[in-house]
Design a protein around this motif. Sequence first.
Motif, short mmCIF file in Angstrom:
data_model
loop_
_atom_site.label_atom_id
_atom_site.label_comp_id
_atom_site.label_asym_id
_atom_site.label_seq_id
_atom_site.Cartn_x
_atom_site.Cartn_y
_atom_site.Cartn_z
N VAL A 24 28.15 36.81 7.17
CA VAL A 24 27.43 36.76 8.29
C VAL A 24 26.86 35.78 8.27
O VAL A 24 26.62 35.14 9.46
CB VAL A 24 26.84 38.23 8.62
CG1 VAL A 24 25.69 37.70 9.93
CG2 VAL A 24 27.58 39.30 8.86
N LYS A 25 26.14 35.09 7.38
CA LYS A 25 25.31 34.07 7.20
C LYS A 25 25.68 32.61 7.46
O LYS A 25 25.51 31.73 8.26
CB LYS A 25 24.35 34.03 5.88
CG LYS A 25 23.38 35.03 5.75
CD LYS A 25 22.82 34.91 4.43
CE LYS A 25 21.65 36.11 4.37
NZ LYS A 25 20.88 36.23 3.29
N HIS A 26 27.32 32.83 6.84
CA HIS A 26 28.13 31.70 7.17
C HIS A 26 28.51 31.42 8.55
O HIS A 26 28.66 30.61 9.19
CB HIS A 26 29.39 31.71 6.21
CG HIS A 26 30.20 30.75 6.03
ND1 HIS A 26 29.83 29.29 5.80
CD2 HIS A 26 31.32 30.44 6.64
CE1 HIS A 26 30.65 28.44 5.92
NE2 HIS A 26 31.87 29.14 6.30
N MET A 27 28.77 32.62 9.34
CA MET A 27 29.27 32.70 10.68
C MET A 27 28.15 32.24 11.54
O MET A 27 28.36 31.30 12.07
CB MET A 27 29.43 34.09 11.14
CG MET A 27 30.00 34.05 12.66
SD MET A 27 30.29 35.84 13.30
CE MET A 27 28.51 36.27 13.43
N LYS A 28 26.86 32.56 11.11
CA LYS A 28 25.69 31.96 11.84
C LYS A 28 25.67 30.71 11.54
O LYS A 28 25.28 29.65 12.72
CB LYS A 28 24.29 32.63 11.35
CG LYS A 28 24.14 34.04 11.76
CD LYS A 28 22.82 34.61 11.47
CE LYS A 28 22.53 35.97 12.06
NZ LYS A 28 21.21 36.42 11.79
N THR A 69 31.08 23.76 18.55
CA THR A 69 31.39 25.01 17.54
C THR A 69 32.85 25.60 18.16
O THR A 69 32.82 25.54 19.42
CB THR A 69 30.43 26.03 17.54
OG1 THR A 69 30.70 27.13 16.62
CG2 THR A 69 29.84 26.52 18.85
N ALA A 70 33.68 26.06 17.45
CA ALA A 70 34.81 26.60 17.77
C ALA A 70 35.06 27.82 17.17
O ALA A 70 35.76 28.19 16.06
CB ALA A 70 36.04 25.95 17.76
N LEU A 71 34.28 29.02 17.49
CA LEU A 71 34.16 30.30 16.75
C LEU A 71 34.81 31.34 17.44
O LEU A 71 34.23 31.80 18.66
CB LEU A 71 32.59 30.59 16.40
CG LEU A 71 32.64 31.94 15.50
CD1 LEU A 71 33.15 31.46 14.31
CD2 LEU A 71 31.14 31.91 15.35
N ALA A 72 35.95 31.90 17.19
CA ALA A 72 36.44 33.11 18.02
C ALA A 72 35.99 34.39 17.33
O ALA A 72 35.39 34.75 16.31
CB ALA A 72 37.82 33.00 18.00
#
Length: 352
Positions: free
Chosen positions: A202-206, A214-217
């Motif tokens: 989760v920290k890495h996703m943040k 950013t390109a976060l699906a």
Amino acid sequence: PRGRTMATLLYLSTLFVTLEGCSNFLMKNNYFISARTMDLNYMQFDILAVPRDGTTGLPKANKTYGFVGWVPRLGPIHVDRYVVGGMNEKGLSCDMQHLPNTVHPPKSKTLPNIAASQFCEWALSRFSSAEEVAEGMKSVNFIESILIKDQHFSVRDEVGHSLVIEWIDGNTNINIDHNDDGKTGYGIMTNQPPYQFHIENVKHMKFKQTCARTALAIPGSFYPDERYLRIFMFREGMPEPKTYREAVMQAVHVLNSITLPMGTQMGTDADGKSSEAGGTEYTLYGVIYDHKGKVLYYRTPGNQSLQRIRINDFDLSKGAKELKLHSESDLEWYVDVNAAFKTAMPMPPFTA
């Protein structure tokens, strides 16, 4: 008869060994509502209301609590010593989930040894808070069960404190989770890898969310890491509930996002070499725990209407009778709203 008992245990062991994806989460508000799914190949369950003296085969306790718990059912037989989830009269919940490559410590010569399959029965019948469970674990030793292997456990209480208990390389890991944005945890548990991986994930996703362009699906599969992230993202995007009903419905919406439909669904963590490879893994039930109100809501694949269980309505005193309900009982699966219709006001004539 002993032969029948052993056959029952062996059959159940083949089912539980293939238990795979389950999800568990605590919402982020002061209603202290959590939820879980039970995802595995087909199995029936009974729901038991167990009185304060209803447990057997556990070390003696100074104080005991009654609880409502889910237990496996084989035909007319419920295996009531294997509580896979539930909540007690103090609002403490406990849930069993799958964690491959779990390694328990050997038998202790100084502490009482308890099979890990009895962890939830032990916790629910003896403790009122996550802190008490953590303290109680210093006085017992949980060893591998011959029936249910490779499991970890979630414990949550009425003030929003949680534990995730795992056994890694023979060591007992008691992870404290206060749902505090990652300082201790995020109030979420799925399956493999172990707990700390998901915190860092989760920290890495943040971190990705802070990057330029950013390109976060939204993670869309039913793998444990993606279910964990999806729960986190959906829950974080929800507003503060204004009412109890809103709080419960928000939990339902998050539960919907990780409920696995029956059939050959793609992107699950079913073992490709097991019976689940044929597509038999799905969500057998979903539960919402109201820790403050001591209320459970549940639904099954055959009945998606919420069924309510109020623990305080049961007689859980010592000597009371144990009660049971088959989770797939023939309860109402819809609400008939015909009587709620009212006379409509006539529309005024339309003029150009």
